[in-house]
Design a protein around this motif. Structure first.
Motif, mmCIF file in Angstrom:
data_model
loop_
_atom_site.group_PDB
_atom_site.id
_atom_site.type_symbol
_atom_site.label_atom_id
_atom_site.label_comp_id
_atom_site.label_asym_id
_atom_site.label_seq_id
_atom_site.Cartn_x
_atom_site.Cartn_y
_atom_site.Cartn_z
ATOM 1 N N UNK A 19 18.810 -52.193 33.758
ATOM 2 C CA UNK A 19 19.040 -52.404 34.667
ATOM 3 C C UNK A 19 17.554 -53.031 35.750
ATOM 4 N N UNK A 20 16.620 -52.084 35.228
ATOM 5 C CA UNK A 20 15.189 -52.595 35.553
ATOM 6 C C UNK A 20 14.797 -53.882 36.157
ATOM 7 N N UNK A 21 15.233 -54.704 35.032
ATOM 8 C CA UNK A 21 14.993 -56.436 34.717
ATOM 9 C C UNK A 21 15.972 -56.901 35.504
ATOM 10 N N UNK A 22 16.866 -56.699 35.260
ATOM 11 C CA UNK A 22 18.137 -57.084 36.248
ATOM 12 C C UNK A 22 17.829 -57.544 37.373
ATOM 13 N N UNK A 42 24.277 -66.879 28.078
ATOM 14 C CA UNK A 42 23.335 -65.485 27.090
ATOM 15 C C UNK A 42 23.614 -64.008 27.982
ATOM 16 N N UNK A 43 23.489 -64.236 29.461
ATOM 17 C CA UNK A 43 23.279 -62.733 30.284
ATOM 18 C C UNK A 43 25.270 -62.702 30.246
ATOM 19 N N UNK A 52 26.920 -58.492 35.169
ATOM 20 C CA UNK A 52 27.156 -60.097 35.445
ATOM 21 C C UNK A 52 27.320 -60.859 36.631
ATOM 22 N N UNK A 53 26.916 -59.686 37.420
ATOM 23 C CA UNK A 53 26.797 -60.286 39.277
ATOM 24 C C UNK A 53 25.196 -60.942 39.312
ATOM 25 N N UNK A 54 24.336 -60.727 38.153
ATOM 26 C CA UNK A 54 23.425 -61.027 38.053
ATOM 27 C C UNK A 54 23.771 -63.392 37.367
ATOM 28 N N UNK A 89 22.967 -68.200 40.151
ATOM 29 C CA UNK A 89 23.101 -69.736 40.495
ATOM 30 C C UNK A 89 23.656 -70.539 41.916
ATOM 31 N N UNK A 90 23.446 -69.088 42.936
ATOM 32 C CA UNK A 90 23.943 -68.924 44.231
ATOM 33 C C UNK A 90 22.211 -69.465 44.348
#
Length: 458
Positions: free
Chosen positions: A262-265, A383-384, A391-393, A398-399
């Motif tokens: 979560x921190x990395x995200x 990979x994500x 998955x929101x990441x 992409x945006x």
């Protein structure tokens, strides 16, 4: 081990060559031949041939992943020498010392790609960082270079202190610097000191790769440093520290019982957003590329976030594709007399080869299909998705990639669709052929990425 020892020896040789050689051409040739030799020695180690058989007491572990990355880093450095060695010698009077420092940095990169102890991680990072402080301020007559060097040194020193404190806390909780021992007892009742130590080490490493919110030094340092060294710092050095971060996260953070993902995200999302948004408003191509490098670091953080086969393949492709494209763009930028977007107006008419190759490099950085940059981004996002969380990441990334197309295409628009007379330094036919070869490699690897990835498994 071949790369670690040989790069250190070559660095010492280059130091002494500055005493006995006055010809900058001879120094360039020695450095280029030395880097080619270093690359061959590392490839030989990939095949199982050791020049130096040293007992590292398990403090270094040489894996296929680390050795393949070394080969990519040394190949990129060799290309960097081929296209920019003359520009390195033109920075100042200490040409041999500049090349020596780059070889010492290569030694540090070889260490961090194979470390198995927090002590070796620290040594490798410092062997990379200290020469960079010097190279950043190598243009002594330029106040911006002096300011950038001082800022980089001060911020880097604070980062080093944070890392040492984190390592001390980890050692206090575990009584060991070994990565394997930390990994083998992941859920063995670790306390708050251990988690605090890991967090401090993570913060220090995020600073080194210019991830948000620890990125503030990057634009000023990259803009103030001599352009030829900015190219090296933004590509090979950054990729080397990323490989260290991937290895550290895999061995220490994953499965530790805390939601580090979560921190990395959050860091990844912040890095992508800040890098892309601020790049839009830049008027200098060099400064735009500095902010772009922050955005690219956001995509490379997926290699830390996911920790699966796709992420390892992606970080290898990203290292290669990003290095090829950025070294090529900076090689062209060095030849420009005006670094603003207006300075590129009409470049397609005055230097069509430079404009065409720059376009290919920019398309790769933007992740357009048929370039290696497309597959690099694809593997990172895949990979994500494979990890099955946050998955929101992926949607957010992409945006942000779509936003990056705008500022990359501003350069292409200037070169092909705006009137002007772009002024460049004299360009040799050899330089044009080298750029064309790099652009061809970007396309070929964009069609056949397995030409590189196969070495991870065979």
């Amino acid at each position: 081990m071949n790369a670690i020892i040989l790069s250190a020896i070559l660095g010492v040789i280059l130091m002494f060559s500055g005493i006995f050689l006055t010809s900058k051409t001879a120094i360039r040739n020695i450095a280029t031949a030395g880097m080619a030799l270093l690359l061959l020695a590392n490839i030989a180690e990939q095949g199982g041939f050791l020049l130096f058989d040293v007992n590292t007491h398990n403090m270094l572990v040489f894996s296929k992943f680390g050795l393949l990355f070394n080969s990519i880093a040394f190949s990129a450095t060799l290309l960097f020498f081929l296209v920019s060695a003359k520009d390195i010698t033109n920075v100042g009077i200490n040409a041999a010392e500049y090349f020596a420092l780059i070889f010492f940095i290569s030694c540090g990169i070889a260490i961090v790609s194979s470390f198995n102890s927090l002590l070796l991680l620290f040594l490798g990072i410092e062997i990379i960082s200290i020469p960079l402080y010097i190279l950043t301020g190598s243009d002594k007559r330029n106040l911006k270079s002096n300011e950038a060097s001082l800022k980089y040194f001060l911020m880097g020193s604070f980062s080093t202190g944070i890392m040492l404190l984190g390592i001390a806390l980890v050692y206090g909780a575990k009584a060991s610097f070994s990565m394997e021992q930390m990994h083998s007892s992941i859920n063995a009742g670790r306390n708050a000191w251990f988690y605090s130590g890991l967090l401090l080490v993570l913060i220090s490493m995020l600073f080194k790769v210019s991830a948000a919110p620890f990125h503030f030094w990057t634009p000023d340092v990259y803009d103030g440093a001599p352009t030829v060294f900015t190219s090296f710092m933004a590509t090979i050095v950054k990729a080397g520290v990323f490989i260290a971060l991937v290895r550290l996260f895999d061995m220490s953070f994953v499965g530790s019982g805390y939601d580090w993902q979560l921190i990395i995200a959050i860091v990844t999302a912040a890095t992508l957003f800040i890098g892309n948004i601020t790049a839009i408003f830049q008027q200098s191509v060099k400064r735009m590329l500095a902010y772009s490098s922050i955005a690219q670091a956001g995509f490379m953080l997926f290699g830390v976030f996911s920790q699966n086969d796709f992420s390892r393949e992606g970080i290898i492709l990203y290292t290669l594709g990003y290095s090829l494209a950025t070294i090529g763009i900076f090689a062209v930028l060095i030849k420009m007399k005006d670094y603003t977007f207006e300075g590129f107006n009409g470049l397609a008419r005055t230097e069509p080869v430079l404009a065409a190759t720059t376009t290919i490099f920019l398309l790769s950085l933007a992740g357009i299909p048929l370039t290696i940059g497309f597959f690099a981004k694809y593997f990172m996002l895949a990979s994500a998705v494979k990890s099955g969380s946050h998955l929101w990441l992926v949607i957010f990334a992409i945006l942000c990639a779509a936003i990056s197309v705008y500022y990359y295409f501003r350069v292409i628009q200037s070169m092909y669709f705006k009137t002007g007379q772009a002024e460049t330094e004299p360009v040799t036919p050899v330089f044009r052929w080298l750029l064309a070869g790099m652009a061809a490699a970007v396309i070929i690897l964009g069609i056949f990425p397995n030409l590189v990835l196969q070495y991870l498994y065979f």
